[in-house]
Design a protein around this motif. Structure first.
Motif, PDB file in Angstrom:
ATOM      1  N   MET A 183       0.781  -1.151  -0.120  1.00 25.35           N
ATOM      2  CA  MET A 183      -0.159   0.053  -0.079  1.00 25.35           C
ATOM      3  C   MET A 183       1.086   1.358  -0.024  1.00 25.35           C
ATOM      4  O   MET A 183       1.967   1.044   0.312  1.00 25.35           O
ATOM      5  CB  MET A 183      -0.734  -0.073   1.312  1.00 25.35           C
ATOM      6  CG  MET A 183      -1.976  -1.015   1.331  1.00 25.35           C
ATOM      7  SD  MET A 183      -3.003  -1.124  -0.005  1.00 25.35           S
ATOM      8  CE  MET A 183      -4.179   0.075   0.591  1.00 25.35           C
ATOM      9  N   GLY A 185       2.462   4.510   1.468  1.00 24.28           N
ATOM     10  CA  GLY A 185       2.719   4.946   2.887  1.00 24.28           C
ATOM     11  C   GLY A 185       4.328   4.625   2.969  1.00 24.28           C
ATOM     12  O   GLY A 185       5.001   4.220   2.155  1.00 24.28           O
ATOM     13  N   ASN A 189       6.599   0.017   7.102  1.00 25.27           N
ATOM     14  CA  ASN A 189       5.552  -0.296   8.204  1.00 25.27           C
ATOM     15  C   ASN A 189       4.600  -1.459   7.633  1.00 25.27           C
ATOM     16  O   ASN A 189       4.278  -1.774   6.575  1.00 25.27           O
ATOM     17  CB  ASN A 189       4.502   1.033   8.010  1.00 25.27           C
ATOM     18  CG  ASN A 189       5.135   2.038   8.682  1.00 25.27           C
ATOM     19  OD1 ASN A 189       6.131   1.901   9.544  1.00 25.27           O
ATOM     20  ND2 ASN A 189       4.771   3.537   8.335  1.00 25.27           N
ATOM     21  N   ALA A 191       0.674  -3.133   8.469  1.00 25.63           N
ATOM     22  CA  ALA A 191      -0.688  -2.584   9.290  1.00 25.63           C
ATOM     23  C   ALA A 191      -1.617  -3.841   8.877  1.00 25.63           C
ATOM     24  O   ALA A 191      -1.485  -4.560   7.910  1.00 25.63           O
ATOM     25  CB  ALA A 191      -1.146  -1.354   8.480  1.00 25.63           C
ATOM     26  N   ARG A 193      -5.997  -5.424  10.204  1.00 30.90           N
ATOM     27  CA  ARG A 193      -7.189  -4.965  10.696  1.00 30.90           C
ATOM     28  C   ARG A 193      -8.156  -6.054  10.995  1.00 30.90           C
ATOM     29  O   ARG A 193      -8.058  -6.908  10.018  1.00 30.90           O
ATOM     30  CB  ARG A 193      -7.708  -3.762   9.869  1.00 30.90           C
ATOM     31  CG  ARG A 193      -9.147  -3.363  10.421  1.00 30.90           C
ATOM     32  CD  ARG A 193      -9.758  -2.256   9.264  1.00 30.90           C
ATOM     33  NE  ARG A 193     -11.186  -2.165   9.713  1.00 30.90           N
ATOM     34  CZ  ARG A 193     -11.636  -1.282  10.695  1.00 30.90           C
ATOM     35  NH1 ARG A 193     -10.816  -0.638  11.399  1.00 30.90           N
ATOM     36  NH2 ARG A 193     -13.120  -1.202  10.874  1.00 30.90           N
ATOM     37  N   ILE A 197     -11.935  -4.971   5.849  1.00 34.24           N
ATOM     38  CA  ILE A 197     -10.530  -4.214   5.705  1.00 34.24           C
ATOM     39  C   ILE A 197     -10.530  -3.698   4.297  1.00 34.24           C
ATOM     40  O   ILE A 197     -10.108  -2.550   3.788  1.00 34.24           O
ATOM     41  CB  ILE A 197      -9.277  -5.059   5.621  1.00 34.24           C
ATOM     42  CG1 ILE A 197      -7.913  -4.328   5.733  1.00 34.24           C
ATOM     43  CG2 ILE A 197      -9.332  -6.406   4.851  1.00 34.24           C
ATOM     44  CD1 ILE A 197      -7.120  -5.025   6.037  1.00 34.24           C
ATOM     45  N   THR A 198     -11.314  -4.345   3.223  1.00 33.48           N
ATOM     46  CA  THR A 198     -11.536  -3.528   1.898  1.00 33.48           C
ATOM     47  C   THR A 198     -12.986  -3.669   1.292  1.00 33.48           C
ATOM     48  O   THR A 198     -13.843  -4.558   1.987  1.00 33.48           O
ATOM     49  CB  THR A 198     -10.732  -4.335   0.725  1.00 33.48           C
ATOM     50  OG1 THR A 198     -11.047  -5.610   0.659  1.00 33.48           O
ATOM     51  CG2 THR A 198      -9.179  -4.203   0.993  1.00 33.48           C
ATOM     52  N   ARG A 342       0.753  -1.102  13.019  1.00 35.90           N
ATOM     53  CA  ARG A 342      -0.458  -0.376  13.386  1.00 35.90           C
ATOM     54  C   ARG A 342      -1.512  -0.840  12.810  1.00 35.90           C
ATOM     55  O   ARG A 342      -1.529  -1.856  11.965  1.00 35.90           O
ATOM     56  CB  ARG A 342      -0.204   1.359  12.598  1.00 35.90           C
ATOM     57  CG  ARG A 342      -0.290   1.021  11.122  1.00 35.90           C
ATOM     58  CD  ARG A 342       0.361   2.506  10.492  1.00 35.90           C
ATOM     59  NE  ARG A 342       0.287   2.473   8.945  1.00 35.90           N
ATOM     60  CZ  ARG A 342      -0.715   2.572   8.243  1.00 35.90           C
ATOM     61  NH1 ARG A 342      -1.977   2.800   8.480  1.00 35.90           N
ATOM     62  NH2 ARG A 342      -0.468   2.750   6.867  1.00 35.90           N
ATOM     63  N   GLN A 343      -2.656  -0.328  13.394  1.00 34.02           N
ATOM     64  CA  GLN A 343      -3.874  -0.760  12.862  1.00 34.02           C
ATOM     65  C   GLN A 343      -4.438   0.252  11.652  1.00 34.02           C
ATOM     66  O   GLN A 343      -4.533   1.456  12.099  1.00 34.02           O
ATOM     67  CB  GLN A 343      -5.045  -0.860  14.084  1.00 34.02           C
ATOM     68  CG  GLN A 343      -6.413  -1.463  13.564  1.00 34.02           C
ATOM     69  CD  GLN A 343      -7.206  -1.810  14.650  1.00 34.02           C
ATOM     70  OE1 GLN A 343      -6.712  -2.740  15.490  1.00 34.02           O
ATOM     71  NE2 GLN A 343      -8.466  -1.722  14.566  1.00 34.02           N
ATOM     72  N   THR A 344      -4.810  -0.441  10.658  1.00 34.40           N
ATOM     73  CA  THR A 344      -5.215   0.353   9.765  1.00 34.40           C
ATOM     74  C   THR A 344      -6.808   0.497   9.317  1.00 34.40           C
ATOM     75  O   THR A 344      -7.628  -0.295  10.175  1.00 34.40           O
ATOM     76  CB  THR A 344      -4.670  -0.171   8.180  1.00 34.40           C
ATOM     77  OG1 THR A 344      -5.297   0.750   7.138  1.00 34.40           O
ATOM     78  CG2 THR A 344      -5.394  -1.267   8.104  1.00 34.40           C
ATOM     79  N   ALA A 347     -10.143   0.287   3.929  1.00 29.27           N
ATOM     80  CA  ALA A 347      -9.654   0.836   2.406  1.00 29.27           C
ATOM     81  C   ALA A 347     -10.644   0.859   1.599  1.00 29.27           C
ATOM     82  O   ALA A 347     -11.268  -0.238   1.283  1.00 29.27           O
ATOM     83  CB  ALA A 347      -8.404   0.141   2.003  1.00 29.27           C
TER      84      ALA A 347
END
Length: 359
Positions: A183, A185, A189, A191, A193, A197-198, A342-344, A347
């Protein structure tokens, strides 16, 4: 997969750093030679060769161009790892030394440029690396590893094609299915969830019918260009006026095609659009609104017959299992600094990966 024999706080298993130069070459090779959906013959061949070299049982041609590799390592769970292989009809303008110059014939018979603009070249490389590492370290885990290189994610056809070709009947049915997506960013990183998520996605083609005439005699026509323009404008009100601010939806018109000459009013127009939603109720309302507006605009224009609305493709919501997500993120925390995990949020991109979990 049973990893009770591993030290999760230790370094990554296997000789990852030794693999990196070869994986980088593989990545640039795949990026330079992208293939359209259901045309991934070369990419599938590269994946199959790497799996065989690592000791996997390999089956090709699953769902047309898909590849399945099995590494049986005693009793234990079956874990499926998936990477998609196809590229997009996009002309590359990155300027990198390994940029694609490939052109191919699309399903409509048109010659189009092709580029890995969605990261599937990276996905294939990742899975090749993971399968190699897990083969090297099979003394630290038990179970069956199932590597799936999937065609045609970009057309929402590949996952279902592999399933319809017996993916979960010809091969062990997995206890968990793991996928990943590069992705936008900061590099480094990771991420994840739990839950959605999508987004779900629906693509539609709308054919609007009119009556052609010479451009000097518009009164003799029922102009499908004006009909299509009015339809496009009205479609924008669905999100603005029919979807609550606390909900989410996207309606994008990506193509409006009509006529061939400036002084001839054509007899039909084509509108192609895409819808993204995160809730099945919202999805149904948006699709119903599109149908209502398209038919109403055609009727208001005096169209000789109702429009044709044809579904082009559909992606279901991808919803991550809470338990599997928690385990994956905890594993990441063992190897990456806390600030890199991290938690996303959900998207608005869409994926056919969810089809594997629906079986």
């Amino acid at each position: 997969m049973d990893t009770k024999h591993t030290n999760p706080s230790g370094p990554l298993p296997g000789n990852l750093h030794d693999l990196l130069p070869d994986l980088e070459k593989l990545y640039t090779d795949i990026h330079s030679h992208p293939e359209l959906s259901m045309q991934e013959i070369r990419t599938a061949g590269l994946a199959a060769d790497r799996l065989r070299a690592a000791g996997y049982e390999v089956t090709t041609g699953v769902g047309k161009t898909g590849v399945v590799g099995l590494l049986r390592n005693g009793s234990g769970p079956t874990v499926m790892l998936r990477a998609d292989m196809d590229a997009l009809p996009v002309e590359e303008a990155t300027g990198v030394p390994y940029a694609s110059k490939v052109k191919a014939t699309d399903p409509e018979g048109k010659t189009v440029p092709v580029m890995h603009a969605c990261g599937h070249d990276m996905h294939v490389t990742w899975l090749v690396g993971a399968t190699n590492l897990l083969a090297q370290t099979r003394g630290t885990w038990k179970g069956t590893l199932m590597a799936v290189f999937q065609p045609a994610e970009e057309t929402a056809a590949g996952a279902q094609a592999m399933i319809d070709d017996g993916l979960f009947k010809r091969f062990p049915k997995p206890d968990v299915v793991l996928g990943q997506h590069v992705m936008v960013g900061p590099a480094g990183n990771v991420a994840g969830r739990t839950g959605v998520i999508t987004s779900a996605a629906d693509s539609l083609q709308i054919r609007l019918f009119g009556r052609g005439a010479h451009g000097s005699m518009p009164q003799a026509s029922i102009d499908p260009v004006v009909m299509a323009a009015a339809t496009v404008m009205r479609l924008q009100t669905i999100v603005a006026r029919e979807v609550s601010p606390t909900e989410a939806a996207v309606v994008t018109v990506g193509a409006l095609q009509a006529g061939t000459k400036e002084n001839v009013i054509p007899d039909e127009a084509i509108v192609k659009l895409n819808v993204r939603t995160f809730d099945e109720g919202v999805r149904k309302r948006v699709l119903a609104a599109i149908t209502r507006i398209v038919n109403a605009e055609a009727a208001a224009s005096g169209a000789p017959k109702p429009p044709e609305i044809t579904p082009l493709d559909r992606y279901a919501l991808v919803t991550n299992d809470a338990g599997a997500t928690a385990k994956a993120l905890e594993a990441f925390r063992q190897y990456f600094p806390a600030e890199r995990i991290r938690q996303t949020g959900p998207a608005s991109a869409s994926e056919d990966f969810g089809s594997f979990g629906a079986e």
